[in-house]
Write a protein that holds these residues in place. Structure first.
Motif, mmCIF file in Angstrom:
data_model
loop_
_atom_site.group_PDB
_atom_site.id
_atom_site.type_symbol
_atom_site.label_atom_id
_atom_site.label_comp_id
_atom_site.label_asym_id
_atom_site.label_seq_id
_atom_site.Cartn_x
_atom_site.Cartn_y
_atom_site.Cartn_z
ATOM 1 N N MET A 82 10.493 -4.857 -0.081
ATOM 2 C CA MET A 82 10.210 -5.442 1.557
ATOM 3 C C MET A 82 9.084 -6.258 1.544
ATOM 4 S SD MET A 82 10.930 -1.856 3.146
ATOM 5 C CE MET A 82 10.141 -2.020 4.798
ATOM 6 N N ALA A 83 8.013 -5.889 0.661
ATOM 7 C CA ALA A 83 6.684 -6.867 0.891
ATOM 8 C C ALA A 83 7.022 -8.373 0.523
ATOM 9 C CB ALA A 83 5.610 -6.279 0.088
ATOM 10 N N VAL A 84 7.885 -8.494 -0.582
ATOM 11 C CA VAL A 84 8.267 -9.620 -1.251
ATOM 12 C C VAL A 84 8.908 -10.340 -0.174
ATOM 13 C CG1 VAL A 84 9.298 -10.922 -3.293
ATOM 14 C CG2 VAL A 84 7.861 -9.121 -3.623
ATOM 15 N N CYS B 92 3.653 -7.453 -6.490
ATOM 16 C CA CYS B 92 4.700 -6.422 -5.795
ATOM 17 C C CYS B 92 5.840 -6.545 -6.753
ATOM 18 C CB CYS B 92 5.149 -6.805 -4.416
ATOM 19 S SG CYS B 92 3.934 -6.050 -3.150
ATOM 20 N N ASN B 93 6.349 -7.634 -7.410
ATOM 21 C CA ASN B 93 7.499 -7.758 -8.180
ATOM 22 C C ASN B 93 7.174 -7.039 -9.619
ATOM 23 O OD1 ASN B 93 9.514 -8.885 -6.879
ATOM 24 N ND2 ASN B 93 8.796 -11.043 -7.150
ATOM 25 N N LEU B 94 5.864 -7.223 -10.058
ATOM 26 C CA LEU B 94 5.376 -6.622 -11.221
ATOM 27 C C LEU B 94 5.422 -5.117 -11.031
ATOM 28 C CD1 LEU B 94 2.582 -8.777 -12.441
ATOM 29 C CD2 LEU B 94 4.545 -8.059 -13.759
ATOM 30 N N ASN B 95 4.926 -4.666 -9.612
ATOM 31 C CA ASN B 95 4.819 -3.044 -9.462
ATOM 32 C C ASN B 95 6.263 -2.514 -9.530
ATOM 33 O OD1 ASN B 95 2.145 -3.276 -9.372
ATOM 34 N ND2 ASN B 95 2.046 -2.850 -7.298
ATOM 35 N N ARG C 148 11.537 5.010 -3.551
ATOM 36 C CA ARG C 148 11.019 4.757 -2.333
ATOM 37 C C ARG C 148 9.803 3.591 -2.638
ATOM 38 N NH1 ARG C 148 12.045 7.787 2.013
ATOM 39 N NH2 ARG C 148 13.045 9.938 1.665
ATOM 40 N N ALA C 149 9.092 3.809 -3.779
ATOM 41 C CA ALA C 149 7.989 2.679 -3.941
ATOM 42 C C ALA C 149 8.594 1.642 -4.248
ATOM 43 C CB ALA C 149 7.189 3.088 -5.237
ATOM 44 N N GLU D 124 0.947 -1.291 0.141
ATOM 45 C CA GLU D 124 0.039 -0.139 -0.034
ATOM 46 C C GLU D 124 0.907 1.212 -0.166
ATOM 47 O OE1 GLU D 124 -3.687 2.164 2.689
ATOM 48 O OE2 GLU D 124 -2.842 0.053 3.225
ATOM 49 N N GLU D 125 1.874 1.162 0.696
ATOM 50 C CA GLU D 125 2.843 2.362 0.920
ATOM 51 C C GLU D 125 3.556 2.550 -0.559
ATOM 52 O OE1 GLU D 125 5.488 1.416 3.977
ATOM 53 O OE2 GLU D 125 4.275 1.964 5.654
ATOM 54 N N GLY D 126 3.888 1.455 -1.064
ATOM 55 C CA GLY D 126 4.670 1.527 -2.498
ATOM 56 C C GLY D 126 3.833 1.816 -3.311
ATOM 57 N N ASN D 127 2.495 1.598 -3.289
ATOM 58 C CA ASN D 127 1.506 2.371 -4.285
ATOM 59 C C ASN D 127 1.162 3.674 -4.204
ATOM 60 O OD1 ASN D 127 1.058 -0.368 -5.390
ATOM 61 N ND2 ASN D 127 -0.933 -0.561 -4.271
#
Length: 548
Positions: free
Chosen positions: A423-425, A449-452, A416-417, A403-406
């Motif tokens: 970190m999520a992964v 998250c890897n795609l983002n 930062r994203a 969510e923070e990354g988004n």
């Protein structure tokens, strides 16, 4: 040849018994220190544990005599002699014993004839078959180092440092020095406070940079520098207040390493630099989300203080690492610091206040200013590591980081994203304790998250890592169109057009109605056509040149 070996014991051998040297440790002890038969009798035990090495400069009181005969040499009363271990013939044959001596030690060496050959060149009255005896007192010695292993820069250590770390070529050093010709004429001298320079940039002559990376803070040396590492065959005319240097001059430099700053580039573009002035404790560093306490003073190039925290009786400044609570460049650098570390952090305007004039509590920072922070890491508390969390906590953590990354991605803060998606992964990477439902959710976070993150890497032009992230997704979901599409984008930017074509064709087969894929295929065809024509033109030009 076909018969078996029926013997029950191994055959006898005539192997020589392995020689084991004996080094006396107590007064009046005696032993043989090498297989050639050099004997050492310890008369007086020396100080400490350090001993000289081959090539070192030793200062000794000594006397030499033929066993059963007359004395043939001595250092003279009150006048110690100076030798280089292994390079002087006066103490011929004693070398293996000299390198066992400690400062202040007195020993008697009995040297067999086989080790004394050549001493007759100095003392012709000594018979060829004579056994010699030397009494030696090691007054002191200096370590001698051939800096470049070619005799061009020879370093004599006159004051040893007890520290272990040495500067590297990328670091910044402060030195004091005086350079002279062999006749004592002064060529150059540093200011009283020393001179500061980057080792990679060098200073005065090549020998200085070569020597300083072999030194420790506080070490003092004398360098003997041959012309190739000094001022060469041509010498140097008088300039900038420095004396002229004759052609092919050997120079002598007294040199002290006063201090150095370990230099670390925090960003790939080298716009955030950390110069460590005091190394910290242990190895831990704060992770993203850690609560850190620091003291710092922020200055401009002219010394104007525009920010100060944790000084003048104030408590250390506390903040959350990588959560935009301080200037971005400072934030990134602090995340690399250990507890108790002290550093000068230089932040370019791209990671500081940018193009904007900014008013702070203490002053106004002009637009495009480079910022200089003197920082001390007082301490920090890291966030809980993944291995200390249960599955529910890991999944909750991954959701928050995504969510923070988004949020960061939407505001154009791609670095930062990217960090948040990474970190999520990491927190759902190991799923041995997950049940089936948790594994599915963990897979969702890995894929999304890897795609983002790949999208972030494309934005910051890290195409290789973008492709790697998409490949991770395709291992989990081989028909993921978005992963194929983004990997193809990365391949195209790196001009790997054949690989891009494979991904786009597969994506088009899976989803023929996808407009983005169709558009990218057209772009790829245009690029292939352009580079085919370019290669064809180069080929024609090459053939034409061959015809001439």
């Amino acid at each position: 040849m076909d018969a078996i070996d029926e013997s029950l014991v191994p055959p006898e051998t005539n192997q020589e018994e392995e020689f084991r040297p004996y080094f006396p440790e107590k007064a009046e002890d005696e032993g043989v220190v090498n297989k050639e038969g050099l004997k050492k009798k310890l008369v007086t035990v020396g100080e400490g544990w350090e001993v000289p090495d081959q090539g070192d400069e030793i200062t000794v009181n000594f006397s030499g005599a033929v066993v059963g005969g007359a004395q043939f040499a001595s250092s003279g009363e009150g006048k110690p002699s100076v030798f280089f271990v292994g390079k002087d013939n006066v103490l011929k044959g004693c070398e293996d014993g000299l390198i066992t001596m400690r400062k202040g030690e007195i020993s008697i060496f009995t040297v067999p004839p086989a080790l004394t050959q050549g001493i007759q060149n100095i003392y012709p009255d000594i018979p060829q078959d004579a056994t010699l005896q030397f009494q030696v007192e090691l007054v002191s010695w200096y370590r001698i180092v051939d800096v470049n292993n070619d005799g061009g820069v020879v370093k004599k250590i006159v004051h040893k440092s007890e520290l272990l770390e040495r500067p590297e070529r990328k670091d910044e050093v402060t030195v004091k020095y005086e350079a002279k010709l062999e006749d004592g004429s002064i060529l150059a001298k540093s200011p009283e406070e020393g001179v500061e320079f980057l080792v990679s940039d060098g200073h005065l002559c090549p020998a200085l940079a070569a020597a300083v990376v072999t030194m420790r803070k506080g070490e003092q040396v004398i360098l003997r520098v041959e012309p190739q590492y000094a001022f060469g065959n041509a010498g140097r005319p008088a300039q900038d207040g420095l004396s002229a240097v004759p052609p092919n001059a050997v120079i002598i430099i007294t040199l002290e390493l006063v201090a150095y700053k370990l230099l670390k580039y925090i960003t790939d573009d080298k716009l955030v630099i950390k110069k460590i002035t005091s190394c910290g404790e242990a190895f831990e560093k704060p992770n993203t989300g850690a609560t850190a306490q620091i003291r710092y003073i922020g200055k401009l190039l002219d010394g104007t203080i525009f920010d100060k925290k944790g000084h003048d009786g104030m408590e250390p400044f506390e903040f959350t690492v990588d959560y935009e609570q301080i200037v971005e460049g400072l934030d990134m650098a602090v995340a690399t610091m250990k507890r108790k570390e002290v550093a000068l952090i230089i932040v370019g305007p791209e990671y500081g206040y940018g193009n904007n004039e900014t008013k702070t509590e203490l002053d106004v920072v002009p637009a495009r200013s480079t910022l200089y922070y003197e920082v001390e890491m007082v301490g920090f508390t890291k966030i809980t590591e993944s291995w200390d969390m249960n599955p529910e906590q890991k999944l909750e953590y991954a959701a928050k980081r995504k969510e923070e990354g988004n949020t960061y991605f939407k505001s154009g803060k791609y670095r930062r994203a990217s960090l948040r998606y990474d970190m999520a992964v990491k927190y759902v990477e190991f799923e041995s304790t997950f049940d089936e439902e948790q594994k599915n959710l963990g897979k969702f976070y890995k894929v999304s998250c890897n795609l983002n993150n790949a999208a972030c890497k494309l934005k910051i032009k890290d195409y290789k890592e973008a492709a790697n992230l998409c490949s991770k997704v395709l291992k989990l979901e081989p028909s993921n169109v978005k992963a194929l599409f983004r990997r193809a984008q990365a391949y195209m930017e790196n001009l790997d057009l054949d690989l891009a074509a494979l991904d786009l064709k597969k994506a088009n087969e899976i989803d023929p109605s996808n407009g983005d894929v169709t558009q990218q295929l057209q772009r790829l065809q245009n690029m292939q056509s352009y580079y085919d024509k370019k290669e064809s033109k180069l080929y024609v030009n090459m053939i034409e040149k061959l015809k001439i």
